[in-house]
Scaffold this motif. Structure first.
Motif, PDB file in Angstrom:
ATOM      1  N   ARG A   1       6.738   6.753  -2.014  1.00 38.51           N
ATOM      2  CA  ARG A   1       5.305   6.603  -1.732  1.00 38.51           C
ATOM      3  C   ARG A   1       5.121   5.519  -0.669  1.00 38.51           C
ATOM      4  O   ARG A   1       5.997   4.677  -0.491  1.00 38.51           O
ATOM      5  CB  ARG A   1       4.554   6.232  -3.018  1.00 38.51           C
ATOM      6  N   PRO A   2       3.989   5.493   0.024  1.00 36.16           N
ATOM      7  CA  PRO A   2       3.822   4.491   1.091  1.00 36.16           C
ATOM      8  C   PRO A   2       3.684   3.078   0.530  1.00 36.16           C
ATOM      9  O   PRO A   2       2.938   2.866  -0.431  1.00 36.16           O
ATOM     10  CB  PRO A   2       2.509   4.906   1.769  1.00 36.16           C
TER      11      PRO A   2
ATOM     12  N   PRO B   1       9.155  13.482  -3.461  1.00 38.36           N
ATOM     13  CA  PRO B   1       8.159  13.039  -4.426  1.00 38.36           C
ATOM     14  C   PRO B   1       8.370  11.626  -4.955  1.00 38.36           C
ATOM     15  O   PRO B   1       7.438  10.975  -5.364  1.00 38.36           O
ATOM     16  CB  PRO B   1       8.250  14.068  -5.551  1.00 38.36           C
TER      17      PRO B   1
ATOM     18  N   GLY C   1       2.174   0.725   1.790  1.00 44.89           N
ATOM     19  CA  GLY C   1       0.814   0.245   2.031  1.00 44.89           C
ATOM     20  C   GLY C   1      -0.113   0.448   0.842  1.00 44.89           C
ATOM     21  O   GLY C   1      -1.231  -0.067   0.820  1.00 44.89           O
ATOM     22  N   MET C   2       0.338   1.236  -0.132  1.00 42.37           N
ATOM     23  CA  MET C   2      -0.530   1.484  -1.301  1.00 42.37           C
ATOM     24  C   MET C   2      -0.689   0.256  -2.170  1.00 42.37           C
ATOM     25  O   MET C   2      -1.668   0.126  -2.901  1.00 42.37           O
ATOM     26  CB  MET C   2       0.052   2.622  -2.142  1.00 42.37           C
TER      27      MET C   2
ATOM     28  N   ARG D   1      -4.142  -1.878  -3.199  1.00 43.22           N
ATOM     29  CA  ARG D   1      -5.400  -1.150  -3.319  1.00 43.22           C
ATOM     30  C   ARG D   1      -5.284   0.185  -4.049  1.00 43.22           C
ATOM     31  O   ARG D   1      -6.214   0.584  -4.723  1.00 43.22           O
ATOM     32  CB  ARG D   1      -6.067  -0.944  -1.967  1.00 43.22           C
ATOM     33  N   ASP D   2      -4.168   0.879  -3.946  1.00 43.94           N
ATOM     34  CA  ASP D   2      -4.079   2.182  -4.604  1.00 43.94           C
ATOM     35  C   ASP D   2      -3.215   2.170  -5.865  1.00 43.94           C
ATOM     36  O   ASP D   2      -3.248   3.115  -6.639  1.00 43.94           O
ATOM     37  CB  ASP D   2      -3.533   3.232  -3.630  1.00 43.94           C
TER      38      ASP D   2
ATOM     39  N   LEU E   1       6.545  15.646   1.074  1.00 43.65           N
ATOM     40  CA  LEU E   1       7.424  14.487   1.118  1.00 43.65           C
ATOM     41  C   LEU E   1       8.270  14.438  -0.140  1.00 43.65           C
ATOM     42  O   LEU E   1       7.939  15.051  -1.151  1.00 43.65           O
ATOM     43  CB  LEU E   1       6.583  13.214   1.213  1.00 43.65           C
TER      44      LEU E   1
ATOM     45  N   LEU F   1       8.618   7.371   5.892  1.00 44.49           N
ATOM     46  CA  LEU F   1       8.137   8.487   5.066  1.00 44.49           C
ATOM     47  C   LEU F   1       7.976   9.742   5.908  1.00 44.49           C
ATOM     48  O   LEU F   1       8.392  10.825   5.532  1.00 44.49           O
ATOM     49  CB  LEU F   1       6.772   8.140   4.466  1.00 44.49           C
TER      50      LEU F   1
END
Lengths: 480, 92
Positions: free
Chosen positions: A440-441, A437, A443-444, A447-448, A435, A425
């Protein structure tokens, strides 16, 4: 239903059951209230569907109420419910709108996508009424404003008391949104046990908390005003799970007031212990200056314990008898009410009769009937428009954008979002720091990304176990 | 929403098409903001976990703001989706 013509059943009522496994609401307050609501609906012949927080939430619901139809809150569950409800949209009962801290998705995006009518449960607006005490932090104030904005998008409010309805309309500026007072109910575990002897003289049980409105310090000062010969043969048991600092402060106050021998600061107790206390207690006192409902009054009454409580807020409606109430700001009024409830036998008989009436009023059957009346009869027209099937959404996660695109191309169905590892990213950041659009990471995940955001998440199977994609893949496998 | 429902009933087919198109564009913009704010929130959380203790308080504060921003986007999204449903539901 307790009377009247039978209510025509439509699509099942959908209940947001995530509070049962919520880190702060589970097992108390809202978590317990939602369990009571579902039990109440069963009692009046409804078969509500509970949407829980993933598989763990479904398991917890099955453990709590084995007969419940619990499903994970995801797109597939909502889609199935929409398909089952062909002509009439099912109600979604949002139970987390007033949760503290504010939940990110009290009305899940899938519910909005499906166009389901939303009835939100209104517990209280105490933080909004006393912002200097509860919303001193600017971030908390901003979140509260946001909650008000969200509240204005629901179709119906289900308030747990007339007072809660009245104050919510004013504080949240609800305009024309209808509000129905559905009340609350006591759990069947709170009951009279005829084998237990109520001790006289015995315990005077107070349910409270560290919050100023729970009014415990003033009650301690009122206890001093009760004649010494009355106090000396009794014990004031303060049930309140409080932090160490509050406990020390109250303890200091008890010593300073010279009532150490007749006061027990019991801290928080388990439900079974509380029931046992209330079944044996001589009296229960609830001095709170403001409540959304005031369940401790009903719980004491259901255990057959004479109860007195503060005047004002929802307690006027819950108690329904001015004779059992006192001025919570007047120490002498409190002391007189306690003394009279302990010593005046005629008055005590009337308090016992009031307790029986309260227990008979706030039952799960009555709560279930009021909810069904509100959703199925009074506001049925809000379900007239059929719901829409939420579109299928797919996401792909991989270490690099190129690999994510390669997987997406091979899936054979449209992909809505690509998630990639942080390093890739960062490398793709444009000159102005923004970035791409659509990326997205990865790692989300876990949790996100909300559980109902995607139907299918494909995480690169070739990614190393220790890479971010690999770690998220393991997490997804463990929480499935 | 009731007021909007009443207003929508008075509009012509052309007006409604334009409104639907505007709503679609707004939703694309909101979706983009949602992605960016989610990412910001995620990065702040990661930074709070990895950072030295002194910076955790500040990161926590900023993270709360990011979550508020995220929730704001979701409220706008819900408002737009509802508006879209109203416009789509009108057959004029």
């Amino acid at each position: 239903m307790t009377g009247g013509p039978p209510v025509e059943r439509g699509a099942p009522i959908i209940i947001d059951g995530r509070a049962l496994t919520h880190p702060t609401a589970a097992g108390r307050g809202i978590g317990r209230w939602v369990t009571t609501l579902v039990r109440s609906l069963h009692l009046v012949g409804e078969e509500p569907v509970v949407l829980a927080d993933r598989a763990a939430g479904v398991t917890e619901w099955k453990r709590t109420l084995p007969s419940v139809d619990a499903r994970p809150l995801d797109r597939s569950s909502v889609r199935t419910l929409v398909a089952e409800a062909s002509t009439e949209a099912p109600w979604f009962v949002a139970t987390q709108l007033m949760l503290h801290p504010v939940a990110l998705d009290p009305i899940p995006v899938t519910v909005t996508e499906a166009g389901l009518p939303v009835a939100a449960v209104m517990y209280d607006v105490i933080p909004q009424r006393y912002p200097s005490r509860y919303l001193a932090n600017p971030a908390a104030r901003r979140q509260s404003e946001l909650r008000s904005a969200l509240a204005r998008t629901v179709d119906l409010m289900l308030a747990i008391s007339g007072f809660s309805a009245l104050t919510a309309r004013h504080e949240l500026d609800l305009g024309g949104i209808p509000i129905v007072d559905i009340g609350s109910a006591v759990e069947p575990a709170f009951h009279v046990d005829t084998r237990v002897i109520r001790a006289r003289p015995g315990d005077v049980v107070v349910i409270g908390g560290a919050d100023e409105r729970k009014n415990i310090p003033r009650l301690l000062r009122a206890w001093v005003q009760v004649p010494a010969e009355v106090r000396s043969r009794r014990r004031l048991v303060v049930v309140a799970g409080v932090d160490r600092e509050t406990h020390l402060r109250w303890n200091h106050e008890v010593v300073h007031l010279g009532i150490k021998d007749s006061v027990l600061l019991a801290g928080g107790v388990r439900e079974a212990e509380l029931i046992d206390l209330l079944q044996r207690a001589e009296l229960s006192v609830f001095p709170s200056t403001e409540e959304g409902f005031g369940l401790p009054v009903v719980e004491a009454a259901a255990c057959g314990c004479p109860v007195i409580c503060a005047r004002g807020s929802s307690l006027d409606q819950v108690a329904g008898d001015p004779e059992m109430q006192f001025d919570p700001y007047d120490i002498m009024s409190m002391a007189r009410a306690i003394e009279s409830a302990l010593l005046d036998e005629d008055h005590r008989s009337r308090l016992e009769a009031s307790a029986r009436r309260i227990a008979e009023t706030w039952t799960p059957q009555a709560l279930g009937s009021r909810v069904v009346e509100a959703l199925r009869v009074e506001h049925r027209s809000m379900c007239a428009r059929p719901a829409r099937r939420p579109e299928r959404r797919v996401a792909v996660g991989a270490e690099t954008a190129d690999r994510a695109r390669e997987i997406a191309d091979g899936l054979g169905e449209p992909v809505h979002a690509l998630f990639v590892a942080g390093d890739d990213l960062a490398a793709r950041g444009s000159g102005d720091g923004s970035l791409e659009p659509s990326l997205r990471p990865v790692g989300m995940f876990g949790r996100d990304v909300a559980a109902d955001e995607f139907d299918r998440v494909v995480l690169d199977e070739r990614a190393d176990d220790e890479s971010m994609t690999g770690r998220r893949r393991r997490l997804a496998e463990n929480t499935r | 929403m009731r007021v909007l429902r009443a207003l929508l009933r008075r509009l012509t087919g052309g007006d409604l098409r334009e409104i639907r198109s505007e709503i679609r564009e707004l939703r694309v913009a909101v979706d983009r903001i949602d992605g960016i704010v989610q990412q910001l929130n995620h990065e702040l959380r990661v930074a709070a976990e990895d950072g030295p203790p002194l910076s955790i308080g500040l990161a926590e504060r900023v993270r709360l703001d990011a979550e508020t921003a995220l929730a704001s986007v979701r409220v706008i999204d819900r408002q737009l989706r509802r508006l879209g449903l109203e416009a789509d539901g009108d057959d004029t």
